[in-house]
Design an enzyme around this catalytic site. Structure first.
Site, PDB file in Angstrom:
ATOM      1  NE  ARG A 143      11.922  42.084 -22.206  1.00 39.36           N
ATOM      2  CZ  ARG A 143      11.334  41.584 -21.339  1.00 39.36           C
ATOM      3  NH1 ARG A 143      11.266  41.718 -20.123  1.00 39.36           N
ATOM      4  NH2 ARG A 143      10.599  40.354 -21.781  1.00 39.36           N
ATOM      5  N   GLY A 176      12.103  34.860 -12.656  1.00 37.29           N
ATOM      6  CA  GLY A 176      11.885  33.964 -13.928  1.00 37.29           C
ATOM      7  C   GLY A 176      12.414  34.818 -14.910  1.00 37.29           C
ATOM      8  CB  SER A 230       6.127  32.674 -22.682  1.00 37.37           C
ATOM      9  OG  SER A 230       7.392  33.131 -21.975  1.00 37.37           O
ATOM     10  CG  ASP A 275       2.479  39.442 -14.712  1.00 31.14           C
ATOM     11  OD1 ASP A 275       2.744  38.189 -14.726  1.00 31.14           O
ATOM     12  OD2 ASP A 275       4.008  40.190 -15.163  1.00 31.14           O
ATOM     13  CE  LYS A 325       3.146  34.074 -16.140  1.00 29.12           C
ATOM     14  NZ  LYS A 325       4.127  34.310 -16.801  1.00 29.12           N
ATOM     15  NE  ARG A 354       3.164  40.381 -11.371  1.00 25.44           N
ATOM     16  CZ  ARG A 354       3.850  41.270 -11.395  1.00 25.44           C
ATOM     17  NH1 ARG A 354       3.525  42.551 -10.862  1.00 25.44           N
ATOM     18  NH2 ARG A 354       5.162  41.294 -12.239  1.00 25.44           N
TER      19      ARG A 354
HETATM   20  C1  S3P Z   1       7.652  38.931 -18.188  1.00 22.81           C
HETATM   21  C2  S3P Z   1       6.892  38.119 -18.928  1.00 22.81           C
HETATM   22  C3  S3P Z   1       5.699  37.321 -18.269  1.00 22.81           C
HETATM   23  C4  S3P Z   1       5.592  37.899 -16.962  1.00 22.81           C
HETATM   24  C5  S3P Z   1       6.611  38.162 -16.194  1.00 22.81           C
HETATM   25  C6  S3P Z   1       7.570  39.175 -16.783  1.00 22.81           C
HETATM   26  C7  S3P Z   1       9.130  39.339 -18.863  1.00 22.81           C
HETATM   27  O1  S3P Z   1       6.213  35.887 -18.127  1.00 22.81           O
HETATM   28  O2  S3P Z   1       4.493  37.006 -16.458  1.00 22.81           O
HETATM   29  O3  S3P Z   1       6.446  38.744 -14.731  1.00 22.81           O
HETATM   30  O4  S3P Z   1       9.600  40.325 -18.181  1.00 22.81           O
HETATM   31  O5  S3P Z   1       9.065  38.763 -20.009  1.00 22.81           O
HETATM   32  P1  S3P Z   1       5.737  35.077 -19.246  1.00 22.81           P
HETATM   33  O6  S3P Z   1       6.731  35.888 -20.630  1.00 22.81           O
HETATM   34  O7  S3P Z   1       6.704  33.721 -19.188  1.00 22.81           O
HETATM   35  O8  S3P Z   1       4.591  34.675 -19.592  1.00 22.81           O
END
Ligand code: S3P
Length: 429
Positions: A15, A85, A158, A313, A340, A386
């Site tokens: 971020r 992701g 999420s 996580d 995941k 992980r």
């Molecule tokens: C994350 C949100 C989570 C987490 C990922 C990082 C983030 O995913 O599992 O490792 O930085 O916003 P979700 O929000 O899709 O659950």
């Protein structure tokens, strides 16, 4: 008691890179995670015309001159988010509000993860997505532009979905209200506040709502220290609890955001000897503390849906703790684990069985029977950082012998993990 630090928080680093790029002015960021995921996001932002200096393991200050909310440039090629992701989904939100056509892709693991959870609501705002491969998957071509306001009920809790929509609203000046069934991590909301943007979060009738009401024309640059990643600390906390570090372990400067530290409640129920200093608020807008773990005798527990988002996580390492606890641990309401970096329900059960632990797959979770007999066997990371680190911890315990295929993937979130593990366990043996 040995003292260590873990690398910067992955979510906060991702971020910080995005917000600094979109700010008006120069941001100063210290302690960025140099792992594969943030490096991929930094690469994409460079391709979009932001001058992001190289950053490495020293955590030294990185200065980024932001290009403004609508100052990104058309990239020459597809943006490759590799395994990230968070990078891909958050940037789909940013790109949805930019007047250009961009292709977004990732590695095989990321190409197997669902994307409609962000592209559907972003389409409602007016962005156009073309699926270039399988339905609901990367690669995707996004055509962005001016966006409409959005009031969206997300079926999943999420932070990636919530953040993508808030970022889309931010860059396009559109009102956004996101509701989710449980509260997901709130790093984006905290960073919006630090950037001078007002965002309102509240719970009503069991639903969490986050509202971006009057997005500003520009956002302030950041001056922040990224705390250590709770999710990275969790692996070494578990190692200490399971007796892998002589005399226990203290992990300094760990991010203790309440939407991230859910594992601590579960550890408490399991009888783990864990302590934390009172939390100090840091520049990064996140509470930070030192965590201590000592060898403990664990009992099994139950984890249900409401607890899942604040420890989403941590299930790979929880499964390892459960494998060494007395009794059967039951995890339900955690179907998100299937999407995941790997299908963590299937992979955890497969790998636990491969080393001699009894485990059962449920549609939305798993059951693990704990014990204390020596564990041996060969497992695969399935290209999931992980999973690799969790079985690394199990394999490092006295009496166990576990080979891990694809262990290098730990670099995605924790460069130096294997060296630190070896260092700590060698000292104890
Ligand atoms: C994350 C949100 C989570 C987490 C990922 C990082 C983030 O995913 O599992 O490792 O930085 O916003 P979700 O929000 O899709 O659950």
């Amino acid at each position: 008691m040995r003292r260590i630090r873990v690398p910067g928080d992955k979510s906060v680093t991702q971020r910080a890179l995005i917000f600094a790029s979109l700010a008006s002015g120069e941001s100063r960021l210290r302690g960025l995670l140099p792992g594969g995921d943030p490096q991929a996001t930094a690469g994409a932002l460079r391709a979009l015309g932001v001058d992001i200096p190289a950053f490495g393991e020293d955590g030294a200050e990185v200065r980024i001159q932001g290009v403004g909310l609508r100052g990104l440039r058309q990239p020459a090629d597809a943006l490759d988010f590799e395994n990230s992701g968070t990078g891909a989904r958050l940037m789909l939100g940013v790109l949805a509000g930019q007047p250009m056509k961009v292709t977004v892709t990732g590695d095989a693991s990321l190409q197997s993860r669902p994307m409609r959870r962000v592209t559907e609501p972003l389409s409602k705002m007016g962005a156009v997505f073309r699926e270039m491969g399988e339905p609901d998957r990367l690669p995707l071509e996004v055509t962005g532009g001016t966006l409409e306001p959005l009031d969206y009920d997300s079926p999943v809790a999420s932070a990636q979905v919530k953040s993508a929509l808030l970022l889309a609203g931010l860059v396009s000046g559109a009102f956004v209200l996101v509701s989710e069934p449980h509260r997901s991590r709130d790093h984006t909301e905290r960073m919006l506040s630090m950037s001078g943007v007002s965002v309102i979060s509240h719970e009503a009738d069991g639903v969490w709502r986050v509202e971006l009401r009057d997005p500003p024309e520009q956002i302030d640059p950041l001056d922040l220290d990224v705390p250590g990643d709770f999710s990275s600390a969790a692996f070494f906390l578990a190692l200490a609890i399971l007796g892998g570090v002589e005399g226990g372990l203290e992990i300094e400067h760990v991010g203790m955001n309440p939407t991230r530290r859910g594992l601590l409640d579960v550890l408490d129920r399991m009888g783990a000897n864990v302590g934390a200093d009172p939390f100090a608020e840091e520049d990064g807008g996140e509470p930070v503390s030192s965590l201590r773990g000592r060898p403990s005798k664990l009992v099994a527990t139950t984890v249900e849906a409401g607890e899942v988002p604040a420890m989403i996580d941590e299930f790979p390492i929880l499964a390892i703790l459960a494998a060494r606890a007395e009794g059967v641990t039951r995890i339900t309401g955690a179907a998100e684990l299937r999407v995941k970096e790997s299908d963590r329900i299937r992979v955890l059960v497969e790998n636990l069985r491969a080393v001699g632990v009894e485990a059962e797959e449920l549609s939305d979770g798993l059951e693990i029977e704990g014990g204390d007999h020596p564990l041996t066997g060969r497992v695969s990371s399935h290209h999931d950082h992980r999973i690799a680190m969790a079985f690394g911890v199990l394999g490092a315990l006295a009496g166990n012998r576990i080979e891990i295929d694809g262990a290098d993937v730990a670099d995605v979130s924790f460069p130096g993990f294997w060296d630190l593990l070896e260092d700590l366990t060698a000292a104890g043996s």
